[in-house]
Design a protein around this motif. Structure first.
Motif, PDB file in Angstrom:
ATOM      1  N   SER A 100       0.852  -1.186   0.000  1.00 51.88           N
ATOM      2  CA  SER A 100       0.000   0.000   0.000  1.00 51.88           C
ATOM      3  C   SER A 100       0.888   1.236   0.000  1.00 51.88           C
ATOM      4  O   SER A 100       1.983   1.229   0.563  1.00 51.88           O
ATOM      5  CB  SER A 100      -0.912   0.024   1.230  1.00 51.88           C
ATOM      6  N   ASP A 101       0.403   2.302  -0.634  1.00 52.00           N
ATOM      7  CA  ASP A 101       1.147   3.565  -0.631  1.00 52.00           C
ATOM      8  C   ASP A 101       1.019   4.303   0.694  1.00 52.00           C
ATOM      9  O   ASP A 101       1.705   5.313   0.906  1.00 52.00           O
ATOM     10  CB  ASP A 101       0.642   4.475  -1.757  1.00 52.00           C
ATOM     11  N   GLN A 102       0.157   3.831   1.575  1.00 52.18           N
ATOM     12  CA  GLN A 102      -0.018   4.499   2.864  1.00 52.18           C
ATOM     13  C   GLN A 102       1.294   4.530   3.639  1.00 52.18           C
ATOM     14  O   GLN A 102       1.988   3.515   3.752  1.00 52.18           O
ATOM     15  CB  GLN A 102      -1.052   3.767   3.716  1.00 52.18           C
ATOM     16  N   ILE A 103       1.611   5.679   4.182  1.00 54.10           N
ATOM     17  CA  ILE A 103       2.777   5.798   5.071  1.00 54.10           C
ATOM     18  C   ILE A 103       2.262   5.544   6.480  1.00 54.10           C
ATOM     19  O   ILE A 103       1.971   6.464   7.253  1.00 54.10           O
ATOM     20  CB  ILE A 103       3.435   7.180   4.936  1.00 54.10           C
ATOM     21  N   ASN A 104       2.128   4.268   6.808  1.00 55.30           N
ATOM     22  CA  ASN A 104       1.434   3.936   8.045  1.00 55.30           C
ATOM     23  C   ASN A 104       1.849   2.558   8.556  1.00 55.30           C
ATOM     24  O   ASN A 104       2.401   1.736   7.806  1.00 55.30           O
ATOM     25  CB  ASN A 104      -0.088   3.967   7.824  1.00 55.30           C
ATOM     26  N   ALA A 105       1.594   2.331   9.826  1.00 61.88           N
ATOM     27  CA  ALA A 105       1.779   1.031  10.486  1.00 61.88           C
ATOM     28  C   ALA A 105       0.931   1.075  11.743  1.00 61.88           C
ATOM     29  O   ALA A 105       0.627   2.151  12.256  1.00 61.88           O
ATOM     30  CB  ALA A 105       3.241   0.787  10.835  1.00 61.88           C
ATOM     31  N   TRP A 106       0.523  -0.090  12.232  1.00 64.91           N
ATOM     32  CA  TRP A 106      -0.276  -0.122  13.457  1.00 64.91           C
ATOM     33  C   TRP A 106      -0.145  -1.490  14.123  1.00 64.91           C
ATOM     34  O   TRP A 106       0.325  -2.443  13.526  1.00 64.91           O
ATOM     35  CB  TRP A 106      -1.744   0.209  13.188  1.00 64.91           C
ATOM     36  N   CYS A 107      -0.568  -1.531  15.383  1.00 66.46           N
ATOM     37  CA  CYS A 107      -0.524  -2.776  16.145  1.00 66.46           C
ATOM     38  C   CYS A 107      -1.807  -2.901  16.955  1.00 66.46           C
ATOM     39  O   CYS A 107      -2.173  -1.990  17.697  1.00 66.46           O
ATOM     40  CB  CYS A 107       0.690  -2.787  17.081  1.00 66.46           C
ATOM     41  N   MET A 108      -2.490  -4.028  16.793  1.00 66.24           N
ATOM     42  CA  MET A 108      -3.698  -4.300  17.558  1.00 66.24           C
ATOM     43  C   MET A 108      -3.342  -4.995  18.880  1.00 66.24           C
ATOM     44  O   MET A 108      -2.224  -5.507  19.032  1.00 66.24           O
ATOM     45  CB  MET A 108      -4.646  -5.185  16.748  1.00 66.24           C
ATOM     46  N   PRO A 109      -4.266  -5.010  19.832  1.00 65.77           N
ATOM     47  CA  PRO A 109      -4.029  -5.739  21.082  1.00 65.77           C
ATOM     48  C   PRO A 109      -3.583  -7.176  20.811  1.00 65.77           C
ATOM     49  O   PRO A 109      -4.036  -7.805  19.861  1.00 65.77           O
ATOM     50  CB  PRO A 109      -5.400  -5.705  21.766  1.00 65.77           C
ATOM     51  N   GLY A 110      -2.682  -7.654  21.651  1.00 67.59           N
ATOM     52  CA  GLY A 110      -2.163  -9.003  21.459  1.00 67.59           C
ATOM     53  C   GLY A 110      -0.947  -9.059  20.561  1.00 67.59           C
ATOM     54  O   GLY A 110      -0.386 -10.119  20.321  1.00 67.59           O
ATOM     55  N   GLY A 111      -0.525  -7.896  20.048  1.00 68.16           N
ATOM     56  CA  GLY A 111       0.691  -7.862  19.232  1.00 68.16           C
ATOM     57  C   GLY A 111       0.475  -8.166  17.769  1.00 68.16           C
ATOM     58  O   GLY A 111       1.376  -8.678  17.104  1.00 68.16           O
ATOM     59  N   LYS A 112      -0.704  -7.845  17.223  1.00 68.78           N
ATOM     60  CA  LYS A 112      -1.003  -8.059  15.806  1.00 68.78           C
ATOM     61  C   LYS A 112      -0.573  -6.821  15.028  1.00 68.78           C
ATOM     62  O   LYS A 112      -1.257  -5.789  15.045  1.00 68.78           O
ATOM     63  CB  LYS A 112      -2.493  -8.321  15.596  1.00 68.78           C
ATOM     64  N   VAL A 113       0.562  -6.919  14.326  1.00 66.75           N
ATOM     65  CA  VAL A 113       1.203  -5.757  13.701  1.00 66.75           C
ATOM     66  C   VAL A 113       1.025  -5.774  12.188  1.00 66.75           C
ATOM     67  O   VAL A 113       1.136  -6.824  11.550  1.00 66.75           O
ATOM     68  CB  VAL A 113       2.708  -5.723  14.034  1.00 66.75           C
ATOM     69  N   ALA A 114       0.763  -4.602  11.623  1.00 71.38           N
ATOM     70  CA  ALA A 114       0.727  -4.447  10.172  1.00 71.38           C
ATOM     71  C   ALA A 114       1.586  -3.250   9.783  1.00 71.38           C
ATOM     72  O   ALA A 114       1.453  -2.167  10.363  1.00 71.38           O
ATOM     73  CB  ALA A 114      -0.699  -4.241   9.677  1.00 71.38           C
ATOM     74  N   PHE A 115       2.479  -3.474   8.837  1.00 72.99           N
ATOM     75  CA  PHE A 115       3.255  -2.402   8.210  1.00 72.99           C
ATOM     76  C   PHE A 115       2.756  -2.254   6.787  1.00 72.99           C
ATOM     77  O   PHE A 115       2.367  -3.230   6.148  1.00 72.99           O
ATOM     78  CB  PHE A 115       4.741  -2.769   8.151  1.00 72.99           C
ATOM     79  N   TYR A 116       2.786  -1.029   6.252  1.00 73.98           N
ATOM     80  CA  TYR A 116       2.484  -0.804   4.844  1.00 73.98           C
ATOM     81  C   TYR A 116       3.778  -0.483   4.108  1.00 73.98           C
ATOM     82  O   TYR A 116       4.664   0.184   4.655  1.00 73.98           O
ATOM     83  CB  TYR A 116       1.483   0.337   4.688  1.00 73.98           C
ATOM     84  N   THR A 117       3.885  -0.959   2.885  1.00 74.46           N
ATOM     85  CA  THR A 117       5.128  -0.749   2.120  1.00 74.46           C
ATOM     86  C   THR A 117       5.434   0.731   1.951  1.00 74.46           C
ATOM     87  O   THR A 117       6.596   1.109   1.797  1.00 74.46           O
ATOM     88  CB  THR A 117       5.046  -1.421   0.742  1.00 74.46           C
ATOM     89  N   GLY A 118       4.410   1.582   2.005  1.00 75.59           N
ATOM     90  CA  GLY A 118       4.627   3.014   1.834  1.00 75.59           C
ATOM     91  C   GLY A 118       5.497   3.648   2.891  1.00 75.59           C
ATOM     92  O   GLY A 118       6.071   4.721   2.669  1.00 75.59           O
ATOM     93  N   ILE A 119       5.630   2.996   4.047  1.00 72.12           N
ATOM     94  CA  ILE A 119       6.444   3.580   5.119  1.00 72.12           C
ATOM     95  C   ILE A 119       7.915   3.168   5.022  1.00 72.12           C
ATOM     96  O   ILE A 119       8.787   3.787   5.631  1.00 72.12           O
ATOM     97  CB  ILE A 119       5.878   3.209   6.514  1.00 72.12           C
ATOM     98  N   LEU A 120       8.216   2.135   4.225  1.00 73.06           N
ATOM     99  CA  LEU A 120       9.583   1.611   4.177  1.00 73.06           C
ATOM    100  C   LEU A 120      10.615   2.600   3.625  1.00 73.06           C
ATOM    101  O   LEU A 120      11.755   2.626   4.122  1.00 73.06           O
ATOM    102  CB  LEU A 120       9.622   0.300   3.381  1.00 73.06           C
ATOM    103  N   PRO A 121      10.281   3.423   2.618  1.00 69.75           N
ATOM    104  CA  PRO A 121      11.273   4.417   2.188  1.00 69.75           C
ATOM    105  C   PRO A 121      11.631   5.419   3.284  1.00 69.75           C
ATOM    106  O   PRO A 121      12.706   6.017   3.256  1.00 69.75           O
ATOM    107  CB  PRO A 121      10.568   5.118   1.011  1.00 69.75           C
ATOM    108  N   VAL A 122      10.730   5.592   4.242  1.00 71.89           N
ATOM    109  CA  VAL A 122      10.998   6.512   5.344  1.00 71.89           C
ATOM    110  C   VAL A 122      11.819   5.815   6.433  1.00 71.89           C
ATOM    111  O   VAL A 122      12.703   6.406   7.038  1.00 71.89           O
ATOM    112  CB  VAL A 122       9.685   7.059   5.935  1.00 71.89           C
ATOM    113  N   THR A 123      11.526   4.550   6.681  1.00 68.80           N
ATOM    114  CA  THR A 123      12.305   3.819   7.695  1.00 68.80           C
ATOM    115  C   THR A 123      13.749   3.613   7.231  1.00 68.80           C
ATOM    116  O   THR A 123      14.676   3.620   8.031  1.00 68.80           O
ATOM    117  CB  THR A 123      11.674   2.447   8.013  1.00 68.80           C
TER     118      THR A 123
END
Length: 262
Positions: A99-122
């Motif tokens: 996804s082009d979204q510059i975003n990532a999040w984590c739900m309770p229990g440690g369920k993590v999602a990264f979007y490819t759009g944030i990788l150029p920034v990391t």
């Protein structure tokens, strides 16, 4: 009658407080991770199937590697500090979504999602660790549960999570998604900013525990601030301004460096 309601509400708030690891802040907790986990699992599954899952790529495996390394360090800390039940609640999962979204999040229990759009920034694993630490901190601090508790309280849903789900399941779903930064906003931005600063502080220490240099965090947030151009990326939409964030990070680096072993 109003007096009885006020007394009941005050007692409920007192009874429903919990302590956030590392910061020691008292937070409202009307729902447990165990109660909300079925809803979390359902929403996480929806999220990771809504976009192309590229976790098996080199970038995806890099995200998983950083996540697992940090999860191991965080669990060790929780157990050592007497938060065994919280460590038991964690069922870590890491996915990279296209996804082009510059975003990532984590739900309770440690369920993590990264979007490819944030990788150029990391840029590298240290940058991924900055984001990962911040997102894991939300789960460890039970921010989503606290936001859901506040949402329930604001909407008069005082009978507990199960009763609230029965009364208004759509609202509870929206509150959960808003609580992890994966859904629409519900007018709780000032409350969210408090959580973001706490997640910054905890995330800085978590990345240091996992062997990543916390001094890399301010540079990442400078890149993040520049990434949006005229408008901030979604990852910053409910967050404190970059100058304030970087100032707070720099102030907390000495604390984090105590956990950093090169």
């Amino acid at each position: 009658m109003k007096k009885i309601v006020l007394i009941f509400t005050a007692g409920l708030l007192l009874y429903s407080c919990t302590t956030v690891p590392l910061t020691g802040r008292k937070s409202l907790s009307m729902v447990s991770n165990e109660e909300i986990q079925p809803l979390v699992n359902e929403e996480y599954k929806k999220a990771i199937t809504a976009n192309k899952n590229v976790t098996n790529t080199a970038d995806g495996q890099r995200v998983v590697r950083v996540g697992q390394k940090m999860a191991k360090a965080v669990e060790a800390y929780l157990v050592a500090e007497g938060f065994q039940s919280l460590a038991n609640d964690m069922s870590w999962e890491f996915n990279l979504l296209e996804s082009d979204q510059i975003n990532a999040w984590c739900m309770p229990g440690g369920k993590v999602a990264f979007y490819t759009g944030i990788l150029p920034v990391t840029k590298d694993e240290a940058g991924i660790a900055v984001v990962m630490g911040h997102e894991i901190a939300h789960a460890v601090a039970s921010h989503a549960g606290e936001r859901m508790s506040n949402g329930m309280l604001l909407n008069g849903l005082l009978g507990g999570f199960s009763a609230a789900m029965g009364q208004n399941p759509t609202m509870m779903q929206q509150i959960l998604l808003q609580g992890v930064g994966a859904g629409s906003q519900l007018g709780m931005l000032s409350f969210s900013r408090k959580h973001e600063l706490e997640a910054d502080e905890m995330g800085l220490i978590f990345m240091a525990m996992a062997g990543y240099d916390p001094r890399q965090a301010p540079a990442f947030w400078q890149r993040m601030a520049a990434a949006g151009g005229g408008a901030p990326p979604e990852f910053l939409s409910t967050h404190p301004g970059p100058d304030r964030r970087i100032e707070r990070l720099n102030a907390n680096i000495p604390k984090a460096m105590k956990y950093y072993k090169q």
